[in-house]
Design an enzyme around this catalytic site. Sequence first.
Site, PDB file in Angstrom:
ATOM      1  N   ASP A  33      20.586 -10.546 -74.758  1.00 18.26           N
ATOM      2  CA  ASP A  33      21.643  -9.605 -75.156  1.00 18.26           C
ATOM      3  C   ASP A  33      22.188  -9.991 -76.524  1.00 18.26           C
ATOM      4  OD1 ASP A  33      24.145  -7.934 -75.061  1.00 18.26           O
ATOM      5  OD2 ASP A  33      23.463  -7.619 -73.020  1.00 18.26           O
ATOM      6  N   GLY A  38      27.983  -5.440 -74.451  1.00 16.79           N
ATOM      7  CA  GLY A  38      28.108  -6.295 -73.269  1.00 16.79           C
ATOM      8  C   GLY A  38      29.066  -7.432 -73.550  1.00 16.79           C
ATOM      9  N   LEU A  73      16.876  -2.839 -70.569  1.00 14.67           N
ATOM     10  CA  LEU A  73      18.144  -2.087 -70.489  1.00 14.67           C
ATOM     11  C   LEU A  73      18.921  -2.103 -71.801  1.00 14.67           C
ATOM     12  CD1 LEU A  73      17.512  -2.676 -67.423  1.00 14.67           C
ATOM     13  CD2 LEU A  73      19.951  -2.845 -67.078  1.00 14.67           C
ATOM     14  N   THR A  92      17.303   0.258 -81.680  1.00 11.91           N
ATOM     15  CA  THR A  92      17.334  -0.509 -80.426  1.00 11.91           C
ATOM     16  C   THR A  92      16.415   0.138 -79.391  1.00 11.91           C
ATOM     17  OG1 THR A  92      19.555  -1.343 -80.822  1.00 11.91           O
ATOM     18  CG2 THR A  92      18.855  -1.261 -78.538  1.00 11.91           C
ATOM     19  N   GLY A 102       4.958  -4.605 -76.210  1.00 17.04           N
ATOM     20  CA  GLY A 102       4.008  -5.568 -76.786  1.00 17.04           C
ATOM     21  C   GLY A 102       3.940  -6.826 -75.934  1.00 17.04           C
ATOM     22  N   ARG A 106       0.721  -8.214 -73.815  1.00 17.20           N
ATOM     23  CA  ARG A 106       0.172  -9.551 -74.031  1.00 17.20           C
ATOM     24  C   ARG A 106       0.138 -10.355 -72.731  1.00 17.20           C
ATOM     25  NH1 ARG A 106       2.122 -14.544 -76.064  1.00 17.20           N
ATOM     26  NH2 ARG A 106       4.234 -13.782 -75.883  1.00 17.20           N
ATOM     27  N   TYR A 145      20.876   8.689 -79.477  1.00 17.91           N
ATOM     28  CA  TYR A 145      20.700   8.140 -78.119  1.00 17.91           C
ATOM     29  C   TYR A 145      19.630   8.937 -77.361  1.00 17.91           C
ATOM     30  CZ  TYR A 145      21.957   6.540 -73.395  1.00 17.91           C
ATOM     31  OH  TYR A 145      21.936   6.006 -72.122  1.00 17.91           O
ATOM     32  N   THR A 175      26.467   6.457 -63.968  1.00 17.65           N
ATOM     33  CA  THR A 175      26.702   5.358 -63.036  1.00 17.65           C
ATOM     34  C   THR A 175      28.045   4.718 -63.363  1.00 17.65           C
ATOM     35  OG1 THR A 175      24.322   5.000 -62.980  1.00 17.65           O
ATOM     36  CG2 THR A 175      25.688   3.207 -62.162  1.00 17.65           C
TER      37      THR A 175
END
Length: 311
Positions: A33, A38, A73, A92, A102, A106, A145, A175
Amino acid sequence: MRKKILVTGGAGFIGSHLCERLLNEGNEVICLDNYFTGSKKNIVHLMDNPYFEPIRHDVSQPFYIEVDEIYNLACPASPVHYQHDAIQTIKTSVMGAINMLGLAKRLNIKALQASTSEVYGDPFIHPQPESYWGNVNPIGIRSCYDEGKRCAEALFMDYHRQNKVKIKIIRIFNTYGPNMNPGDGRVVSNFIVQALKNEDITIFGDGKQTRSFQYVDDLIEGMTKMMATDDSFIGPVNIGNPNEFTMLELAAQIIDLTGSKSKIVYRPLPSDDPKQRQPDIHLAKEKLNWEPQIKLRGGLVKTIAYFEKII
Ligand SMILES: NC(=O)c1ccc[n+]([C@@H]2O[C@H](COP(=O)([O-])OP(=O)(O)OC[C@H]3O[C@@H](n4cnc5c(N)ncnc54)[C@H](O)[C@@H]3O)[C@@H](O)[C@H]2O)c1
């Protein structure tokens, strides 16, 4: 068997509940993060767990690690935050998806994308099934967004088709619950904070527009069930609560539960605000054997208790 799981956006509202759930199931969790929206407060109670590891990093920059699963997320989710730096929001979503895909390619592991009901935009079809392509303004103030998330879905599908990456896409509908950021302008947290402070409750528009609200525990259950499905089911799948309420009904319930003296005031509707939104959850019922269990009133009681503690 203990898995090592990467949760991007793990210090956010939903991410913090997911980290806790995965730890409780006996997994090791790496929480990535950059703390844009957050907070360490959301994960401080997990810090003593030796299997929990927070890492400060921006998901739009490359990141290498050995893990068994990825939940992606990381992305500001509320309009005030995602419009604050619209370019960074798209980066983002898009660069974050590329970086996580990616990594999944891998390591040959599953990556789950937290997509959104915003991919349906202001929908012409109600309720919205996964087969609906949506009605999104590509150049509006919400498109950083909405289109960022749509592009992330496209990337997930292309990595799957072209590189056989094991993907899962969930489309999350509104939510709410503990750990929501009180200042992020989302309707449930807004109303609760205003009610607890006995301030006017602001309704945008006439209050007759509807939303369907799901309690966070129901979402986490659906999310982990989706991750556990076999590789043949990739989604997208709607995860949300189909019970629809008008903003006026929501405000009335919150005033009732908090015993608030707040009055309702009306403000103009922001542009591109969808008038109604409701998930069609037939696919989740069929494929995940999942449906929401928590009623609005029960979820609101727990959420109000959280906000009473922090404000
Ligand atoms: N809450 C909802 O109702 C809802 C609905 C649909 C989809 N979603 C999706 O679920 C995810 C989590 O949403 P939330 O409600 O918990 O929001 P949130 O803002 O609380 O959490 C997002 C987290 O991502 C982090 N983050 C943002 N940009 C980052 C970056 N560049 N690098 C690393 N971390 C970054 C933030 O600091 C935060 O901890 C988001 O992807 C969101 O789009 C949420």
